[in-house]
Enzyme design. Sequence first.
Site, PDB file in Angstrom:
ATOM      1  N   GLU A   1      10.601   7.323  10.354  1.00  0.00           N
ATOM      2  CA  GLU A   1      10.315   7.247  11.793  1.00  0.00           C
ATOM      3  C   GLU A   1      11.180   8.273  12.549  1.00  0.00           C
ATOM      4  O   GLU A   1      10.710   9.011  13.415  1.00  0.00           O
ATOM      5  CB  GLU A   1      10.592   5.825  12.302  1.00  0.00           C
ATOM      6  CG  GLU A   1      10.457   5.616  13.798  1.00  0.00           C
ATOM      7  CD  GLU A   1      11.703   4.977  14.412  1.00  0.00           C
ATOM      8  OE1 GLU A   1      12.358   5.646  15.242  1.00  0.00           O
ATOM      9  OE2 GLU A   1      12.023   3.821  14.062  1.00  0.00           O
TER      10      GLU A   1
ATOM     11  N   GLU B   1      19.035  12.442   8.887  1.00  0.00           N
ATOM     12  CA  GLU B   1      18.585  11.193   9.502  1.00  0.00           C
ATOM     13  C   GLU B   1      18.866   9.990   8.616  1.00  0.00           C
ATOM     14  O   GLU B   1      19.054   8.892   9.109  1.00  0.00           O
ATOM     15  CB  GLU B   1      17.094  11.278   9.842  1.00  0.00           C
ATOM     16  CG  GLU B   1      16.749  12.354  10.874  1.00  0.00           C
ATOM     17  CD  GLU B   1      17.463  12.150  12.209  1.00  0.00           C
ATOM     18  OE1 GLU B   1      17.626  10.989  12.642  1.00  0.00           O
ATOM     19  OE2 GLU B   1      17.865  13.162  12.823  1.00  0.00           O
TER      20      GLU B   1
HETATM   21 ZN   LIG Z   1      16.586   4.121  14.475  1.00  0.00          ZN
END
Ligand SMILES: [Zn+2]
Length: 961
Positions: free
Chosen positions: A65, A138
């Site tokens: 995401e 990330e």
């Molecule tokens: Zn997050």
Amino acid sequence: MTSLHGFKEISREYLNELNGEAVIYEHEKTGGQVLSVLNNDENKTFGISFRTPPENSTGLPHILEHSVLCGSKKYPVKEPFVELLKCSLQTFLNAMTYPDKTVYPVASPNEQDFRNLVGVYLDAVFFPNLTPNTLMQEGWHYVPEEDGSLSYKGVVFNEMKGAYSSPDSLLYEHTQHSLFPDNTYGLDSGGNPEVIPDLTFAEFMEFHSKYYHPSNAYAFFYGDDDPEHRLVMLDEYFNQFDKINPQSAIEDQTPFSKPVVVKEKYAASDKGSQKAMFTVNFGIGRSRDSIADLELSVLEQVLIGLPSSPLRKALTDSGLGEDLAGVGLEDELRQLYFSTGLKGINAEDAPKVEELIFSTLKDLAAKGVSREEIDAAVNTIEFHLRENNTGSYPRGLSVMITAMTSWLYDGHPLEYVRYETALAEIKDRIEKGEKIFEPIIEEVFLNNNYRSSVLMEPDTKVGPEREAREKTKLEKARAAMSDEEYASVVSKAEELQEEQEAPDSPEALDSIPRLKISDLDKEGKEIVCEEKGELLFHDIDTNSITYLDLAFDFAGLEDRLIPYLPIFGRALTQTGTKSTDFVTMTRRMAAKTGGISPTTIVSAKHGIDESCTRFVLRGKATAERTTDLLDIISELLLEASLDNKERIRQIVLESKARKEQSLVPSGHIMAATRMKARFNEAGFINELMNGISGLEFLRTLAERVEKDFESVVADLETIRSVILNQANLLSNVTLDGKTFGSIESPLSDMIAKLPAGSCNTAKRNILPFSKAEGLCIPAQVNYVAKGANVFEHGYEYSGAAHVVSRYLRTGYLWDKVRVQGGAYGSFSMFDRTSGSLSFVSYRDPNLTKTLDTYDGVAEYLNNFEVNSDELEKAVLGGIGEIDSYMLPDAKGYTSMVRHLCGEDAAFRQSIRDQVLGCSEQDFRDFASAAQSVADHGDIVVLGSKKAMQKSGLDLKLVDVL
Ligand SMILES: [Zn+2]
């Protein structure tokens, strides 16, 4: 059947619930599905969702995401998402990972801006530039330390370390996992920090190609934009794929044959202030349709919706705990469940809590649920559905989330969006006296073996053991590496850092579509406001709902009484009155109004050295029930039972527990509140009520309620007599003009019944705070703040400050603190009335390094090359912030706050002019403000004591938890 831009129309119908038409399409080539809502809401909303059931707890869906928003084929910048944050007029721009889906919603009131957002998001989800470095940044990667050891870093890694430091979110995870041990809901889609480092790049890529595909997509549009163009935009992407079978269906969990017991521990400090939490959880195997679901929602409201509801009341009256635990009805997953219990208990009392839950439910099933209880519940739900007040969220987003709860599981997307028929049917059956809820209580709660209980106890060993496990894991990994492998880890980390530090090329940045300054309105839009003496009226179409705010000046309260205000507000509305007992009053409020709730406004006033301090009672009701609303408010103001010991005790304990629970999720707010307490009276008052000082007050108050209740009552009565009078009151009504005529005189009658009173101003004695404070909680992450009052150091305010401050948040601070530092976020908070400027980080693994970053802001701004493109983006973002989208009640309330703080239309226009005219000089001016934070700023850190002790900073340490 005709085809429209590659889509075939499946159905089309008008829905009163949406004030518009809902059209369902299917993409012919890929089977991609679309729900397209056409109505006159200017806050246009788009979302694309994918079914993404995780197969383990590495947080793959969550990391993905984040990652798809890090650059794509058409938009090859490092973070298109951040570029959009900088320069769009968006009213919503985010992405969310659920236990079984990932959603990418955007919204904007400007059609061109909206299309830009949709375009960037579609490119991001279907054609992201995923590389090993994306996963490292990330997700997770090894960082070689100076001493030759390794550590972990990654944005999601730290975000989840924060989540795992919050007992509340852990309880939620454990509760869900306890009921779904065998399917995807037994895993953590967000990621368990201890498992995240198991994730490989191959798995990461495979998950994307499998699930981020039109055949597994649910696209949603809503609002007043061109409906045909929606399909054009989608087809451009969908058309590039061939149909697949994504095999993403969610398997059902087989119900248990006997209940399950789960015991878990959470990290606690040795202060001993933390207690156990306990939930009892019921799996619900009922078929999912709108009537069955609405019955369950009404039942949830009946059982625990109000402080007077039988199950909630039994639990809080028991004295076994401090606040309700559990989410109640969880109805956003494929299988529903109901969860309730208590927080703040002694672990050995858990069986008593469980017994109490069952005996209360048995009692209800046997004696029947009272009609008053049912009417209160139904009205509350009906009011919410009709008002559709999504606060600062776009209404379209809430429709999308509702649609997904059936659509994602192959149900009809409008099953729960259409609520009128189900509501009418249930009301009709209630009217006929049918026993609806007793059989459900039997089935779901009393005769159901598919259930679990979860006990979570605080344990001082959990934190150190977890750290030790992480250390061992890293040492093992290090030991297993050959020299070459280690060298490769070092070079990969260096390479990542270089990539992060390299700026995007101007050509790449140019690919991000955006509006021009010439597209913006030069004149700000004012909210309509008519001043009628001590009453403000906003003639706005509210769909026949009266919004009333009664704002009482509390400047007359002495310092020692100020921390009481949040408790006073709840006591006023939740203790009953001299003529009506607490249960009856609470039900009456729920049956006749849309709710009455207290709040406070605390801010410096514009242009003068004074504070605006108001205690506000906010009420709402349908227009025809406005006189009921006024009667109830009048009774509360004049007669509330501030001496109801049982209720006051519960309110104090609940408030204390909620404040403690909020320390991790809202750590940045707590740190910033503490910081601002130094700079002016308003900041000080806010800290007393809502900050760490407020928490300390609640702890003392809880003891005083037991030992010296009379003095507590005396204080509450003093507050009532000092502030609740006509002299202190400003009333604020938001409603259409025609209906307002009918309520004007009942309103003034109600006000006339209040004591006349007088306005007073107490003398404030602002307490000193240490220059550098460390507020210790047992967390794995920190919240680091540094700030100063920059007006005192010569900075002169200009509206351009908002442009630069925002630019810092999405630029320098984002890059240094989040991308390179691995924290979840960082803010630049500038208050134009007080002059306080604070930099604050969120879920931060670092401490001194972050402070160094703050100290570098001035140098960055001084050397920053303000080219016309970057400047234009910054200005667009600044205007987007000023023109935030508001629903009718928010407009009326905001207008009142502006009035009270002395900010008139001319002042706001001057801010707008300065934002639009922001220049290079404004960046340099703000640099001097940032320099004064570096030179003279105070420091507040909330977080891990160990990190503070290791930091070498001279922090005054306070054990908060
Ligand atoms: Zn997050």
